[in-house]
Design a protein around this motif. Structure first.
Motif, PDB file in Angstrom:
ATOM      1  N   ALA A 318     -21.029  26.331  42.004  1.00 32.42           N
ATOM      2  CA  ALA A 318     -20.800  24.955  41.553  1.00 32.42           C
ATOM      3  C   ALA A 318     -21.571  24.670  40.271  1.00 32.42           C
ATOM      4  O   ALA A 318     -21.051  24.047  39.334  1.00 32.42           O
ATOM      5  CB  ALA A 318     -21.217  23.976  42.647  1.00 32.42           C
ATOM      6  N   ARG A 321     -19.881  26.241  37.285  1.00 28.87           N
ATOM      7  CA  ARG A 321     -18.741  25.468  36.784  1.00 28.87           C
ATOM      8  C   ARG A 321     -19.219  24.323  35.888  1.00 28.87           C
ATOM      9  O   ARG A 321     -18.632  24.050  34.837  1.00 28.87           O
ATOM     10  CB  ARG A 321     -17.920  24.923  37.957  1.00 28.87           C
ATOM     11  CG  ARG A 321     -17.140  25.990  38.709  1.00 28.87           C
ATOM     12  CD  ARG A 321     -16.131  25.388  39.657  1.00 28.87           C
ATOM     13  NE  ARG A 321     -16.760  24.690  40.772  1.00 28.87           N
ATOM     14  CZ  ARG A 321     -17.128  25.258  41.900  1.00 28.87           C
ATOM     15  NH1 ARG A 321     -16.959  26.564  42.080  1.00 28.87           N
ATOM     16  NH2 ARG A 321     -17.671  24.554  42.880  1.00 28.87           N
ATOM     17  N   ILE A 322     -20.291  23.687  36.310  1.00 29.52           N
ATOM     18  CA  ILE A 322     -20.853  22.598  35.506  1.00 29.52           C
ATOM     19  C   ILE A 322     -21.386  23.134  34.184  1.00 29.52           C
ATOM     20  O   ILE A 322     -21.115  22.594  33.106  1.00 29.52           O
ATOM     21  CB  ILE A 322     -21.983  21.887  36.291  1.00 29.52           C
ATOM     22  CG1 ILE A 322     -21.403  21.129  37.494  1.00 29.52           C
ATOM     23  CG2 ILE A 322     -22.766  20.938  35.383  1.00 29.52           C
ATOM     24  CD1 ILE A 322     -22.452  20.632  38.468  1.00 29.52           C
ATOM     25  N   HIS A 365     -17.982  16.590  39.761  1.00 24.04           N
ATOM     26  CA  HIS A 365     -17.020  17.680  39.603  1.00 24.04           C
ATOM     27  C   HIS A 365     -15.643  17.164  39.176  1.00 24.04           C
ATOM     28  O   HIS A 365     -14.899  17.877  38.489  1.00 24.04           O
ATOM     29  CB  HIS A 365     -16.947  18.506  40.883  1.00 24.04           C
ATOM     30  CG  HIS A 365     -18.120  19.414  41.063  1.00 24.04           C
ATOM     31  ND1 HIS A 365     -18.292  20.553  40.314  1.00 24.04           N
ATOM     32  CD2 HIS A 365     -19.207  19.325  41.868  1.00 24.04           C
ATOM     33  CE1 HIS A 365     -19.423  21.152  40.677  1.00 24.04           C
ATOM     34  NE2 HIS A 365     -19.996  20.415  41.620  1.00 24.04           N
ATOM     35  N   GLU A 366     -15.296  15.939  39.562  1.00 18.23           N
ATOM     36  CA  GLU A 366     -14.044  15.355  39.062  1.00 18.23           C
ATOM     37  C   GLU A 366     -14.097  15.205  37.546  1.00 18.23           C
ATOM     38  O   GLU A 366     -13.112  15.487  36.843  1.00 18.23           O
ATOM     39  CB  GLU A 366     -13.823  13.988  39.712  1.00 18.23           C
ATOM     40  CG  GLU A 366     -13.415  14.062  41.177  1.00 18.23           C
ATOM     41  CD  GLU A 366     -13.407  12.689  41.831  1.00 18.23           C
ATOM     42  OE1 GLU A 366     -13.529  11.682  41.100  1.00 18.23           O
ATOM     43  OE2 GLU A 366     -13.286  12.624  43.065  1.00 18.23           O
ATOM     44  N   VAL A 368     -15.985  17.001  35.543  1.00 14.46           N
ATOM     45  CA  VAL A 368     -15.970  18.356  34.985  1.00 14.46           C
ATOM     46  C   VAL A 368     -14.537  18.853  34.863  1.00 14.46           C
ATOM     47  O   VAL A 368     -14.134  19.419  33.829  1.00 14.46           O
ATOM     48  CB  VAL A 368     -16.813  19.310  35.864  1.00 14.46           C
ATOM     49  CG1 VAL A 368     -16.547  20.771  35.485  1.00 14.46           C
ATOM     50  CG2 VAL A 368     -18.294  18.990  35.733  1.00 14.46           C
ATOM     51  N   ARG A 369     -13.740  18.634  35.911  1.00 16.12           N
ATOM     52  CA  ARG A 369     -12.344  19.084  35.875  1.00 16.12           C
ATOM     53  C   ARG A 369     -11.553  18.360  34.788  1.00 16.12           C
ATOM     54  O   ARG A 369     -10.790  19.000  34.033  1.00 16.12           O
ATOM     55  CB  ARG A 369     -11.691  18.870  37.246  1.00 16.12           C
ATOM     56  CG  ARG A 369     -12.107  19.886  38.294  1.00 16.12           C
ATOM     57  CD  ARG A 369     -11.259  19.783  39.539  1.00 16.12           C
ATOM     58  NE  ARG A 369     -11.537  18.563  40.291  1.00 16.12           N
ATOM     59  CZ  ARG A 369     -12.479  18.451  41.225  1.00 16.12           C
ATOM     60  NH1 ARG A 369     -13.247  19.503  41.508  1.00 16.12           N
ATOM     61  NH2 ARG A 369     -12.656  17.323  41.868  1.00 16.12           N
ATOM     62  N   VAL A 391     -20.971  13.304  32.839  1.00 15.22           N
ATOM     63  CA  VAL A 391     -21.508  14.395  33.655  1.00 15.22           C
ATOM     64  C   VAL A 391     -23.014  14.516  33.455  1.00 15.22           C
ATOM     65  O   VAL A 391     -23.783  14.628  34.415  1.00 15.22           O
ATOM     66  CB  VAL A 391     -20.796  15.719  33.323  1.00 15.22           C
ATOM     67  CG1 VAL A 391     -21.545  16.912  33.912  1.00 15.22           C
ATOM     68  CG2 VAL A 391     -19.366  15.688  33.851  1.00 15.22           C
TER      69      VAL A 391
END
Length: 470
Positions: A318, A321-322, A365-366, A368-369, A391
């Motif tokens: 996780a 991804r960030i 994470h929303e 990030v996406r 973020v």
């Protein structure tokens, strides 16, 4: 919008209204330093670090007290001839402080040791005796007990009836009127260290465990304060006894009781007998401290948290991804611009709702996406900047921002440097092969890099790498 917290005593969510909106007051039971910290200690401390950070954001100031119990039966039992109890306690205290700092837990406003507040404990015990809620043992041993039957509200925190409770096992019952009475002062016994004894009106000895926190919270925060925190396992008898003795002495005491859930390991309760304790030093030796912070903080603070290698691996992925999104965004945004610090409404709502960190992390994470989608589409940098700034602002609240100086310093080291050197060498080899139109060689390098879990991104200003890509 208002912060709401689950109050253990009320057994419901309550609107949080501090006595002084400009200064939230908070007391959390710290460690008994008879041995080093395990992962459960870190989870507990992190839960209240996150609460403190959010309350500081919402109210501006938090006076946060976390004690150190440096005199206790267990500390005395673990001492040796070569390492007296006070030396052991100090060494273990340093281990706790190091582990807390390693995963980004800020130092408290005050961190008193129990041995530094003995006069205040004696004063409080004396007041309880005068009010008829405590008594010295008639055998002259020096023991002093709280008389639980003298205080009708006893059991108010955990909603238990006195006769249904187990007898108090925190002291020698030699002078008790009732087996449920608990120790306020423990008279000195033969064979105990002479420097673990203090003079008191009813006899030389040392304080019981429960009186320590009542005296220290009163000393540093006053007779009434906003939040009392600790692990779920402390509700009874420790916090129940704190509440009884403090209110019996005339203090309003804590207005909200907040407790964090416990830790299991691979589905089993953490236990010395099972040999499944995860020591903080062992975890920090093999895992990035930021990964540990993410893994321990990702579950709701009131829930049980199962710790396994899988949990750490998921936290690592996780964070990658960030980190990957932040690095991609940084390459297309002006480095000199002033980032916005506004928090998304959904994040604020999650944090206000009993510190719902899992939902708050979902909001991160929303973004990030959506930021990655904007990058892939070559969208106007304004949209990318909005996602990147949101973020970063959310991560900063949780102290999870990989780009902050705290974690940049922690992650920098020989291993990171060596990995970057190796990957950059392979990127150069791939570029050379492509320049020579040796596509087979270029593909072999690309496949080798991909097999290692590394993603390459070719951009106009060069090739960049990240672990696990987006």
């Amino acid at each position: 919008m208002m912060v709401r917290l689950y109050d253990t005593q009320a057994q419901t969510l309550r609107d949080f209204e501090p006595t002084d909106p400009a200064n939230v007051t908070m007391y959390v039971c710290g460690p008994t330093v008879q041995s080093g910290p395990h992962i459960g200690h870190l989870r507990a401390a992190l839960s209240f670090d996150l609460l403190r950070r959010w309350l500081a954001h919402r109210f501006g100031r938090v006076t946060f007290v976390r004690n150190v119990t440096d005199i206790d039966d267990k500390v005395l039992a673990n001492a040796t001839v070569d390492e007296p109890w006070w030396a052991l306690a100090y060494r273990m205290e340093l281990e706790f402080s190091h582990a807390y700092a390693a995963i980004g837990i800020d130092a408290p406003t005050y961190e008193p040791r129990a041995t530094g507040s003995i006069p205040q404990m004696i004063e409080l015990i004396d007041a309880l005796i005068e009010r008829g809620h405590a008594y010295a043992a008639p055998d002259g041993s020096g023991d002093v007990y709280f008389d639980v039957r003298s205080w009708a509200p006893y059991g108010a925190l955990t909603h238990q009836s006195l006769d249904a409770m187990e007898p108090a096992a925190d002291a020698d019952p030699r002078g008790k009127r009732d087996p449920h009475d608990f120790a306020l002062w423990k008279g000195a016994k033969p064979g105990e260290p002479a420097d673990a004894v203090w003079t008191a009106p009813w006899g030389a000895g040392r304080p019981g465990w429960h009186i320590e926190c009542s005296a220290m919270s009163r000393r540093y925060l006053g007779g009434e304060f906003d939040i009392h925190g600790g692990g779920l396992d402390l509700r009874f008898p420790h916090h129940e006894n704190e509440l009884a003795q403090s209110t019996a002495a005339g203090d309003p005491f804590a207005r909200y009781w907040v407790h964090n859930g416990l830790v299991t390991v691979d589905g089993q309760k953490m236990s010395k007998s099972l040999g499944n304790f995860v020591l903080a030093t062992d975890a920090l030796a093999v895992r990035d401290p930021l990964v540990i912070r993410y893994a321990l903080g990702a579950a709701h603070y009131r829930s049980s948290l199962d710790i396994s290698e899988k949990a750490f691996d998921e936290a690592d992925a996780a964070l990658d991804r960030i980190r990957s999104f932040q690095e991609r965004a940084a390459r297309v945004l002006d480095a000199d611009r002033v980032p916005a610090t506004d928090l998304p409404h959904e994040f604020v709502a999650a944090m206000d709702d009993d510190l719902n960190v899992p939902r708050a992390i979902g909001v991160i994470h929303e973004h990030v996406r959506s930021g990655n989608t904007a990058l892939d589409a070559g969208t106007d940098p304004t949209e990318i900047a909005g996602a990147a700034d949101a973020v970063a602002a959310m991560l900063d609240i949780l102290a999870l921002n990989p780009r902050s100086e705290r974690w940049q310093t922690a992650s920098a080291g020989p291993s990171a440097t060596a990995l970057d050197t190796l990957v950059q060498t392979m990127i150069t080899q791939r570029a050379d092969a492509r320049a020579a139109k040796d596509w087979a060689a270029a593909d072999r390098v690309r496949d080798a890099i991909a097999a290692a879990g590394i993603t390459l991104e070719d951009t106009p200003d060069g090739t960049h790498w990240s672990i696990d890509g987006k």
